[in-house]
Design an enzyme around this catalytic site. Structure first.
Site, PDB file in Angstrom:
ATOM      1  N   GLU A 130      -1.330  -0.028   0.389  1.00 18.19           N
ATOM      2  CA  GLU A 130      -1.858  -0.545  -0.876  1.00 18.19           C
ATOM      3  C   GLU A 130      -2.843   0.473  -1.458  1.00 18.19           C
ATOM      4  O   GLU A 130      -3.947   0.636  -0.948  1.00 18.19           O
ATOM      5  CB  GLU A 130      -2.579  -1.867  -0.654  1.00 18.19           C
ATOM      6  CG  GLU A 130      -1.679  -2.996  -0.183  1.00 18.19           C
ATOM      7  CD  GLU A 130      -2.456  -4.273   0.078  1.00 18.19           C
ATOM      8  OE1 GLU A 130      -2.103  -5.306  -0.505  1.00 18.19           O
ATOM      9  OE2 GLU A 130      -3.422  -4.236   0.869  1.00 18.19           O
TER      10      GLU A 130
ATOM     11  N   ASP B  49      -3.248  -1.601   4.951  1.00 18.12           N
ATOM     12  CA  ASP B  49      -3.907  -2.592   4.118  1.00 18.12           C
ATOM     13  C   ASP B  49      -5.025  -1.916   3.319  1.00 18.12           C
ATOM     14  O   ASP B  49      -5.787  -1.116   3.851  1.00 18.12           O
ATOM     15  CB  ASP B  49      -4.481  -3.683   5.026  1.00 18.12           C
ATOM     16  CG  ASP B  49      -5.127  -4.812   4.259  1.00 18.12           C
ATOM     17  OD1 ASP B  49      -4.400  -5.563   3.598  1.00 18.12           O
ATOM     18  OD2 ASP B  49      -6.365  -4.934   4.314  1.00 18.12           O
TER      19      ASP B  49
END
Length: 967
Positions: free
Chosen positions: A591, A554
């Protein structure tokens, strides 16, 4: 950065006056709007001020914010309290043993370092008081050392001050510290606290044992806490015991505290008692904390379980041999990913027994509807199942009896656009059993709410059973890890762990000393050695102890590139013979967004999309997503894209002139074609202007290059994920209201096909294949089971279960209501089943030929071509060819035993597409065998004419033609 102000928080002064400090909430999706905890401008409101006046210049210097995350201008409500406590800020940095960096120019003045073991420092018109020690710092004329600037680029222009060489720094870092600048006449001009991670890393970086270690003789505990003044451990026989059965003091050696216990400690619970100066409260605090290296935890989260993960009692049958039974993986280029939330998978599955719904064990039930669905995907070729966070996270109680719920039977008969369902869900959303889980408390412990029993080692056993069962289904398991931030900070929050043990070290702070919150809250600092180490150790824990097969990071861009590269190397070095796992088959991706204080290497070289080129670590390709669907998650929801009708089937939204739309559509096509070539920065293609350009030379609206990858496995292609609307929902928003449901279903399939048949790694959100809807909810992180429902009986796609929750969607309700009201938008079971079969066909096609999964940049450049390009191209259609080696091109090797040539045509037009090119004449192309057998009658009408080199493909259809080697 979009910020929303809430009611102010009062910060009390010593004389009972107060300062109003607004609180902020992150509103941008990249800042994780899925996170509900408010972001405080100051980590703790217990701030000390003296009311006696000193000098107005001090107020101006100390109140001037140095970054966007600093407190806003302070207005003190009494004229007698003009002097703001200097210790509110930590603007100086102790960067090495010999250097303190501070952004002041003392000129003829002088600078001193003050220390107080009891945290008694204070400032008044008489100067600084309450210190135990005082040392003069010498201002140096040279700039900071190069190694310091490399580690702390954001303070590269700060002034260095030389620290006396005879100081006992190891003891000083355990105290309250401040530096003060006096002018030549001895008047105090400025003062501030210090940030210590630089000198801590230099003195206390450590690679020895941490956490609990078990031997036949007993248990040892090790805690890294170099700023602590004292550490002890409280041992509890049972998790609910209030009084410990034993309290053991720790001994310290160079910042590491440890003790030895007897073997009967195993199975008990423990809490660390840490006496440490905490800069958020200006006090020496007694903190009670879980172990950062915890491997188990009590059901209420208050105590760490002493659990030996190597115990045979915790291993399912065959666990130690699981590495030999992992699904075969030839190359990372063979990976395809399916993203799923643990609770979504089975919470509403009536074929799962109630006690297993929403939990780990639901994945072990071979005859459940959900497992049968996963088996279909695996049989068609899907390789990896990505699970949303499964570590110990906040905002969902592990003790299910504490959950609140509503009677959903009361919601079933409501109108599809009713606001009542969302109102009822919202009432209990912070007390139910649902959350995506992007609010980490302990990284190394499985989440207890997914276990049938959150006490003891049950969660460990059931997690392992889940991984084992999924591997036996043919699916590798990917964990979603969140190392970029923590759920809580400070010395007293029950969910705070790291900030209780080494305050001010694990969390990244801005130039004023306040915690950075660009991720959403409590950003972590992987540029600090022991944060980097903790991340790497935690990854190894999940690989070795739970045998997972990959990680999705993340907000990976907020982690340093060096951390990611070292983690990849450490994992890759694991061997079956010695470690029980083959680390070379474990894939990392995440990400790579580049924003916040880390943007453009602001805190060191970060793991952003561009910086990761050449590492083999994948990052999400938002370029192909936005070009395919239109706009972005942050733009107007009606902005159309390549497949949603831009230019060719307008929806009434203002997109500009026809010429503007033509340019937008042709530019989108360029971006998609680069994405289909794995977003390789050196891939050469013909753009919409007819020029041959590299992927890195094609630019986005902000002049950023579209392409960033050096190899295909560095690109994760996707059009939907857990964030934002589902694929079906976004298509339902962007396409004209008057088109038929059948056409929307075809567009849904077209989008999936563009991902499934691209080079690089395809990524799908769970439910893409069955037209999943969240009733147009754009951010369902806390919307409960009602809006996140998955139905593997294929009876409903969850469309029209009420207006989505007001908090994140109310501004779009005027667009949403008429769509939910219209019964023609809701798919029937037949649509859902057809969509599934078509999706399975895409997987079968992808895995029918290695040509769809090329494993090098050179192979893609040599074999993949795009036609129908340049200024005369037909808009809304992409023609891609992939060539294998044969007699005509000896420079290209043969890798496919079945097909020598493949043509893929993506027709996003609302009408038939005809294309003729002499380059593709006289080939023996046939419709792919999978599509010949497809239930989609329209694709079977696709035609190739060898004499002319002409193709005809029906509207909104993806057609694959293949040339067999066996003519």
């Amino acid at each position: 950065m979009a910020l929303t102000l809430s009611p102010t928080t009062s910060i009390h002064l010593l004389n009972s006056t107060s300062v109003a400090i607004p609180r902020i909430f992150a509103a941008d999706s990249h800042l994780r709007s899925r996170y509900r905890r408010p972001v405080s401008l100051i980590s703790n409101p217990r701030l000390r001020f003296h009311s006696r006046a000193y000098c107005s210049e001090s107020i101006r210097c100390l109140c001037s914010p140095s970054s966007s995350a600093s407190p806003m201008s302070l207005e003190i409500s009494t004229p007698n309290s003009q002097f703001l406590d200097c210790l509110l800020y930590s603007r100086a940095y102790w960067v090495t043993q010999g250097v303190i960096a501070w952004n002041v120019d003392v000129g003829e003045g002088s600078c001193y370092l003050y220390a107080s073991k009891t945290a008694a420092l204070s400032f008044s018109e008489d100067g600084i008081e309450g210190y135990d020690l005082r040392f003069k710092l010498e201002a140096e004329s040279e700039s900071l050392p190069t190694k310091v600037i490399e580690k702390f680029p954001h303070i590269g222009n700060y002034k260095p001050f030389k620290v006396p060489s005879d100081l006992d720094i190891r003891d000083l870092v355990k105290t309250q510290l401040a530096v003060v600048y006096f002018d030549a006449k001895g008047r105090m001009i400025q003062g501030t606290g210090l940030q210590l991670p630089g000198v801590i890393d230099e003195l206390f970086s450590y690679d020895g044992p941490l956490g609990a270690h078990f031997t036949p003789e007993g248990v040892s505990l090790h805690l890294w806490a170099p700023t602590a003044q004292a550490v002890s451990v409280c041992i509890y026989k049972n998790p609910l015991d209030e009084s410990p059965m034993e309290i053991c003091p720790f001994k310290e050696v160079n910042g590491v505290w440890s003790t030895e216990g007897t073997s009967d400690w195993e199975g008990c619970y423990y809490v660390y008692k840490v006496s440490v100066y905490h800069p958020s409260t200006f006090k020496v605090e007694t903190c009670y904390a879980n172990d950062p290296y915890a491997r188990g935890i009590s059901a209420d989260g208050s105590k760490t379980l002493l659990v030996n993960l190597d115990s045979d009692d915790l291993k399912p049958e065959g666990w130690d041999k699981l590495a030999d039974k992992k699904p075969r993986l030839r190359s990372f280029s063979d990976i395809s990913v399916y993203e799923l939330h643990v609770r979504d998978f089975s919470a509403n599955d009536e074929t799962v027994c109630p006690e297993h719904r929403g939990g780990y064990l639901a994945f072990t039930l071979k005859d459940s509807a959900g497992v049968k669905h996963l088996q279909k995907l695996a049989d068609a070729g899907l390789t990896h199942l990505h699970l949303l966070p499964t570590y110990q996270f906040g905002d969902v109680d592990d003790e299910k009896e504490k959950w609140k719920s509503i009677d959903t039977s009361l919601l079933v008969g409501l109108p599809p656009d009713s606001p009542e369902a969302q109102a009822r869900i919202t009432e209990i959303q912070n007390d139910d059993g649902y959350n995506w889980g992007y609010n980490p408390v302990l990284w190394g412990v499985p989440k207890g709410s997914y276990a049938s029993d959150p006490t003891g080692p049950c969660r460990i056993i059931e997690f392992r059973k889940m991984v084992q069962a999924l591997n036996c289904t043919g699916l590798n398991v990917v964990l979603d890890v969140v190392y970029n931030h923590l759920h809580a900070n400070g010395p007293h929050d029950k969910d705070s762990v790291l900030d209780k043990i080494v305050p001010g070290y694990y969390l990244r702070r801005n130039n004023d000393g306040f915690v950075e919150n660009s991720t959403c809250v409590n950003n972590t600092a992987s540029e600090h050695y022991m944060v980097d180490r903790l991340i790497r150790d935690d990854l190894l824990n999940w690989v070795v102890n739970y045998k997972v097969d990959g990680f999705r990071f993340d907000l990976m861009g907020h982690i340093m590139k060096a951390t990611m590269v070292k983690a990849k190397s450490a994992i890759g070095s694991l061997r079956k013979e010695s470690d029980g796992v083959d680390g070379s088959r474990i894939y990392l991706y995440g990400e790579g967004w580049n924003f916040g204080e880390v943007a453009n290497n602001g805190r060191g070289i970060n793991a952003s999309q561009f910086n990761l080129s050449g590492t083999g670590i994948g990052s999400f390709n938002d370029r192909i997503r936005d070009a395919t669907l239109g706009g972005s998650p942050f733009g107007h929801p009606l902005q159309q894209g390549f497949i949603t009708g831009l230019l060719l089937q307008p929806n009434g939204h203002e997109h500009g002139s026809e010429a503007t739309q033509q340019l937008m559509l042709s530019t989108a096509k360029d971006h998609i074609q680069i994405g289909m070539a794995a977003n390789l920065k050196d891939y050469v293609l013909t753009n919409h202007e007819g020029k041959e350009v590299k992927g890195s030379e094609v630019l986005m609206h902000d002049a950023t290059p579209v392409a960033y990858a050096s190899q295909p496995t560095e690109t994760i292609n996707y059009v939907s994920a857990h964030d934002n609307e589902t694929l079906f929902d976004i298509i339902s928003l962007k396409t004209p209201m008057e088109i038929s449901l059948d056409e929307r279903c075809r567009i849904n399939h077209l989008a999936s096909s563009m991902i499934a048949l691209s080079q690089g790694i395809p990524f799908f959100h769970a439910g893409d294949e069955i037209l999943r809807s969240k009733s147009l909810d754009r951010d369902s992180y806390n919307s409960g089971d009602w809006f996140n429902r998955l139905d593997f009986s294929y009876q409903s796609n969850n469309w029209g279960v009420g207006l989505p929750p007001k908090g994140k969607n109310e501004h779009s309700w005027p667009l949403i209501k008429p769509r939910l009201q219209d019964p023609s938008f809701k798919p029937q079971s037949s649509h859902i089943v057809a969509a599934l079969h078509n999706f399975l066909d895409l997987l079968r096609i992808r895995y029918s030929s290695p040509l769809f999964r090329l494993d090098s940049a050179k192979a893609i450049q040599d074999r993949v071509r795009f036609h129908n390009t340049g200024p005369s191209s037909i808009p809304g259609a992409i023609v891609m060819t992939i060539e294998d080696g044969h007699k005509g091109i000896p420079s290209v090797s043969q890798i496919d035993p079945n097909y020598s040539f493949i043509v893929v045509i993506f027709n996003a037009r609302p009408s038939e597409f005809s294309y003729l090119t002499p380059l593709l004449k006289d080939r023996n192309l046939k419709l792919h065998p999978v599509q010949v057998m497809s239930g989609d009658e329209r694709v079977k009408k696709s035609v190739y004419d060898a004499f002319s080199g002409g193709f005809t493909v029906p509207a909104r259809t993806t057609t694959v033609f293949v040339e067999s080697r066996n003519r």
